[in-house]
Design a protein around this motif. Sequence first.
Motif, short mmCIF file in Angstrom:
data_model
loop_
_atom_site.label_atom_id
_atom_site.label_comp_id
_atom_site.label_asym_id
_atom_site.label_seq_id
_atom_site.Cartn_x
_atom_site.Cartn_y
_atom_site.Cartn_z
N PHE A 167 0.86 -1.19 0.00
CA PHE A 167 0.00 0.00 0.00
C PHE A 167 0.89 1.24 0.00
CE2 PHE A 167 -2.85 -2.82 2.60
CZ PHE A 167 -3.94 -2.79 1.74
N VAL A 168 0.41 2.30 -0.58
CA VAL A 168 0.99 3.61 -0.31
C VAL A 168 -0.17 4.56 -0.07
CG1 VAL A 168 3.11 3.33 -1.64
CG2 VAL A 168 1.06 4.24 -2.76
N MET A 169 0.12 5.63 0.64
CA MET A 169 -0.92 6.64 0.84
C MET A 169 -0.47 7.92 0.15
SD MET A 169 -3.14 7.40 4.18
CE MET A 169 -1.88 8.08 5.20
N PRO A 170 -0.97 8.15 -1.08
CA PRO A 170 -0.53 9.35 -1.80
C PRO A 170 -0.87 10.60 -0.98
CG PRO A 170 -1.81 7.93 -3.24
CD PRO A 170 -1.94 7.39 -1.86
N VAL A 171 0.02 11.58 -1.07
CA VAL A 171 -0.21 12.83 -0.36
C VAL A 171 -0.89 13.77 -1.35
CG1 VAL A 171 0.79 14.68 0.98
CG2 VAL A 171 1.86 12.42 0.97
N THR A 172 -2.13 14.11 -1.07
CA THR A 172 -2.87 14.99 -1.98
C THR A 172 -3.10 16.32 -1.29
OG1 THR A 172 -4.90 14.07 -1.13
CG2 THR A 172 -4.04 13.08 -3.11
N ASP A 173 -3.61 17.25 -2.02
CA ASP A 173 -3.99 18.55 -1.45
C ASP A 173 -2.89 19.18 -0.59
OD1 ASP A 173 -6.44 18.56 -2.58
OD2 ASP A 173 -7.42 17.54 -0.89
N TYR A 231 -3.36 9.43 -10.44
CA TYR A 231 -3.64 9.67 -9.04
C TYR A 231 -2.87 10.88 -8.58
CZ TYR A 231 -5.74 5.06 -8.85
OH TYR A 231 -6.55 3.99 -9.07
N ALA A 232 -3.56 11.77 -7.91
CA ALA A 232 -2.89 12.93 -7.35
C ALA A 232 -1.86 12.45 -6.33
CB ALA A 232 -3.91 13.84 -6.69
N ASN A 233 -0.64 12.96 -6.42
CA ASN A 233 0.40 12.57 -5.48
C ASN A 233 1.48 13.64 -5.49
OD1 ASN A 233 1.93 11.05 -3.68
ND2 ASN A 233 2.98 9.95 -5.33
N ALA A 234 1.73 14.21 -4.32
CA ALA A 234 2.70 15.31 -4.26
C ALA A 234 4.09 14.84 -4.68
CB ALA A 234 2.73 15.86 -2.84
N ASP A 235 4.84 15.71 -5.31
CA ASP A 235 6.22 15.43 -5.69
C ASP A 235 7.10 15.69 -4.48
OD1 ASP A 235 8.73 15.23 -6.69
OD2 ASP A 235 8.45 16.70 -8.30
N GLN A 236 7.27 14.65 -3.67
CA GLN A 236 7.94 14.84 -2.38
C GLN A 236 9.40 15.24 -2.56
OE1 GLN A 236 7.21 11.91 0.64
NE2 GLN A 236 5.15 11.49 -0.05
#
Lengths: 468, 381
Positions: B100-106, B150-155
Amino acid sequence: MVFSSLTFFCFYLPTVLGVYYISPRKLKNFVLLVTGLIFYAWGEPRYVFVMIASAFIDYIAGRIIASSDENDFRRRTACLVISVCMNLALLGVFKYSSFIIGGINEIFGTVFIDPKLPLPIGISFYTFQSMSYTIDLYRGKIKVQKNIVDFMAYITMFPQIVAGPIVTYDKIEGQLKDRSIGLDRMSDGVCRFVNGLGKKVLLANNVGLLWEEVKAMNYSELSLVTAWLGIIAFAFQIYFDFSGYSDMAIGLGKMLGFDFPENFNYPYEAISITDFWRRWHITLSSWFRDYLYIPLGGNRKGTARTAFNLLVTWSLTGLWHGASLNFILWGAYFGILIIIEKFITGKYIALIPKFPAKILTFVLVLFGWVLFETNTVMDSVDYFKAMLGLNGIIADSTSLYAVVNYGIILVVCAVGSTSFVKWAGKFFGKLKIDFTVVAKPFIILGIMLLSLAYLVSDGYNPFLYFRF
Amino acid sequence: MDKIIKIISIAVFFITVLFFTVLTVILPKFEFSEAENRTLSQFPELSFKSVYDESFMNGAETYVSDHFAFRTSLFSVKINVDRLFGKNIVNGVLFLEDRFVMPVTDIDENNIERNVLSLNEFAKNTSVPVYVMIAPTSAGVYASEIPSYYANADQRTIIENISYELDNGIIALNPFSILSASRDEYIYYRNDHHWTTYGAFIAYNATIKLMGYNPVPFSNCDIEHVNSSFYGTLYSKTLYDGFRADVIDNIHVKGGYSEESVEIYTGTDTMKSESMFFSHFLDLSDKYSYFLNRALYPEVTIKTNYPEENNLLVIKDSYAHCFVPFLVQHFSKITMLDLRSISVSQIEDIINTEEFDQILVLYNFENFATDINIRKLSLVK
């Protein structure tokens, strides 16, 4: 309370049915009245009194109309006017006051204060039911209901109070006094209820998630494919939600011994807009036809007047759905389309093959849903632009996301909204062993368990960081 | 035949309804759900007021839902059906090939900006050197495996930008590159949102030089598998158990320094322990709390047998809990503070930076981006 909740399903329903079944015949309507009030007050503990008061006034109005001399035109009319005005006033105050005050302030620059009254649940439905009683009584179409318990039970019984179908009094007059349940009606009722539950919980809620996401996006950046998928998702959501709810109501009605009128008949298979409205929310369009369009003169007073009557009727049908300009436009849009069909294209509809006619109708309905569902007229315009490809993007990663995550449910909804299942049922029904019959209990069990799984998951909200 | 089927259909309906009704009523009720990691609701009090303001009805519905018979099983049924229907994201948690991963959105850029300014302010008000480590979450390191729709911040970029925006007085410890390079190793849990002990070790190993210490080489360490049945928070969010259970490792430095005492201030009283590791959590669902107990406690003080006096202050979230044990090799006393549990009024009393030789701020990317407690640091004088 709503039907699609665990509390209703596992506590309210078995308790109420149990009490209802063991009650003697004479008390059954009383049970309906009391349980209906509990059902309503569960979601609307304050405004339940508004409903009781309005039903009571209509009951009294009915008694006076009936006791008046046939020739005492003024007294009878006065009672009718009081009843109709009171119902419309309730709608006006609770449903439309913000809209009207806002509109007046906007146009005249005034600063009337908006009381911001909440919309009592089901008010659009029970006022219409109540009006059908006094109007039909005035017309001499039905007999007066002297028993106040029976009359109140008609207004408050739980299956139809929150979201219809709009059961006009004449449809149910006889059943209020005398009805039976029996094996056939009971098993029909169970099947209808479970079918409706599945439509609402499994299809409408899930396909609605796609529209929820698309609706929140910026319409001026929407790609063509996403825009279409989004509004198609909404079309399925509202159909399965509403017709599912009607199915549940009709099913519950049958379990109580009532036959409510049908509300939907595969509307997305309509071959014209006129046809669509014979299949969509049938009890509402019949209500407007019987109590507004025909009294206005219907189609008997010449072309211009007919067109006017249609436009008024459909604009008000639109307004019934909610207090906003979008809904009026949505209604007027259908009014205009129906006028065009009536006077211009109607003759040719029979000439075109059914399939393209269905597709064309569906597309016109989709455009209608954009008007219906977007928040402002500007939003609708932006959404139309996206659907027509004017944003210059055919498809983007969001479209791919929609297809991957929602493709299958969209296909299931598409199949489910047509009479394909019915047709397949007939086909299997002709085989030696009738699978449609044998499979029934398994299908019921399957839909119930899946629906419960989805209902439980609604409340599944793990809280990650609390203990970490 | 027809008649029998009708009777069976009706029976199936009512038996199913009553089955759940009866079991929901009679099955024992739990106050806390281990799988979901949250307290379940209580039945509401019936009164005129609670009916009038509808809190009774809402409370009763929540109660029925929270204590519904076979709740978690029904939930996994739902997940599996969703998966069949092609849905890949549940409660914000995305299914990848093997994890699993939890994408960071918003991402709220204003909040990140505000946190950075608070750190700058904090560093300006103290003479003690400040180090900041923002650890990527697995959604950052495995970003290339997340479909672009999928929205996912560019960490990687955001963490780099934060490093630039920190004042010169602050030294940024950026473990992104080394973690990204080690992406084929077991550096993040499959079913939990934390990094593994090995992931934390790699980050330690690559960055501790910037704090002035020689890292312990991995060859000098022993690995102890303390548990191999860990289903963490991401599992809790989905209740999907299709990914292999996680293994919790403890990495010991051979012949290294060790802790002498651990004091945990819970907000009301103080718990004492001889070890940084709390084995009893391995029997619960919250197994990550094996490392330095639960992250919600405001203050943890670790005293070690490191021979010279060297004091470290760690301002942190839970990612620090499996990272700090490596620091025992370099400090005689480590104080960990969790700003989420320290109120604005307490903050000046609790933090006296001059007691320390170095200060490390350690957050995972998602917490750093969303946390609204970091700003409390700007109050520290």
